[in-house]
Write a protein that holds these residues in place. Structure first.
Motif, PDB file in Angstrom:
ATOM      1  N   ASN A 126       0.905  -1.352  -0.042  1.00  0.00           N
ATOM      2  CA  ASN A 126      -0.007   0.087   0.043  1.00  0.00           C
ATOM      3  C   ASN A 126       0.742   1.418   0.048  1.00  0.00           C
ATOM      4  O   ASN A 126       0.673   2.384  -0.792  1.00  0.00           O
ATOM      5  N   GLU A 130       1.334   4.550  -2.962  1.00  0.00           N
ATOM      6  CA  GLU A 130       1.145   5.732  -2.522  1.00  0.00           C
ATOM      7  C   GLU A 130       2.614   6.663  -2.723  1.00  0.00           C
ATOM      8  O   GLU A 130       2.599   7.888  -2.860  1.00  0.00           O
ATOM      9  N   SER A 137       0.926  12.994  -0.584  1.00  0.00           N
ATOM     10  CA  SER A 137       0.099  11.936  -0.030  1.00  0.00           C
ATOM     11  C   SER A 137       0.005  12.270   1.484  1.00  0.00           C
ATOM     12  O   SER A 137       0.920  12.540   2.089  1.00  0.00           O
ATOM     13  N   LYS A 139      -1.361   9.760   3.054  1.00  0.00           N
ATOM     14  CA  LYS A 139      -1.475   8.643   3.653  1.00  0.00           C
ATOM     15  C   LYS A 139      -0.113   7.792   3.971  1.00  0.00           C
ATOM     16  O   LYS A 139       0.140   6.546   4.665  1.00  0.00           O
TER      17      LYS A 139
END
Length: 207
Positions: A126, A130, A137, A139
């Motif tokens: 993940n 990103e 980003s 995240k």
């Protein structure tokens, strides 16, 4: 440098992280439905994933050797690529230790540690998704923290598993064999954290 050229590198990071996820999932499948008589065949399966990950990493290094401009510093890309590849290598090493030590049954603590490793691998994948947008980003930081937290969980489980193992002194061979397996499972979580640390370093350098 064009976004299309940049995407090669970031897509490569994603693909390599996904190989680690594949290796971890396969290891979980093997250990959950454990059949010692099939270990040699399964060794070939997990090695095929590790080999494919190596090939993907080599594509990255080949491109970097010819590139004039890269989206982030060349040295950082090499370090990050090696760290992602190390995730798959360490997972294969767990399997190899089980195979070499002729383990006949799987301790439940190993499955618990492997579940954490699987979570770490998925979070790294993940994170790589990103990473192309690392300057904007929101995240990335959350993902890095999550990986750090899971690595701490793996450390805690490693300690408790080793303590329980050393309470069973009837079979010293099993103690020594499982010490090694637990150590490599813990190294798998460490390898994931090293990727997260590398991402964090890149973000800090380019902020």
């Amino acid at each position: 440098m064009s976004k299309k050229q940049d995407s090669f590198y970031f897509d490569n990071f994603i693909a390599c992280a996904e190989y680690a996820c594949q290796a971890a999932d396969l290891l979980k499948q093997i250990l959950t439905d454990f059949k010692p008589e099939e270990m040699e065949q399964r060794l070939d399966e997990i090695h095929a994933i590790e080999h494919a990950a190596d090939e993907k990493k080599h594509q990255m290094t080949d491109r970097l050797a010819k590139a004039f401009i890269t989206p982030i510093e060349r040295e950082d890309m090499v370090v990050l690529s090696n760290r992602i590849d190390d995730m798959t290598d360490k997972i294969e090493e767990v399997f190899i230790r089980i195979y070499m030590n002729r383990i006949t049954s799987i301790r439940p603590e190993a499955i618990q540690m492997l579940d954490i490793v699987i979570g770490c691998c998925k979070e790294v994948a993940n994170l790589m998704g990103e990473f192309a947008d690392f300057r904007h980003s929101k995240k990335l930081k959350e993902g890095i923290i999550h990986i750090n937290t899971m690595e701490e969980e793996a450390d805690s489980l490693f300690i408790s598993s080793m303590r329980a193992l050393h309470a069973e002194r009837e079979d010293i061979f099993q103690v020594l064999a499982w010490r090694e397996i637990f150590e490599f499972l813990e190294k798998c979580a460490d390898a994931c954290e090293h990727v997260a640390d590398g991402v964090e370093s890149v973000v800090m350098k380019n902020s």
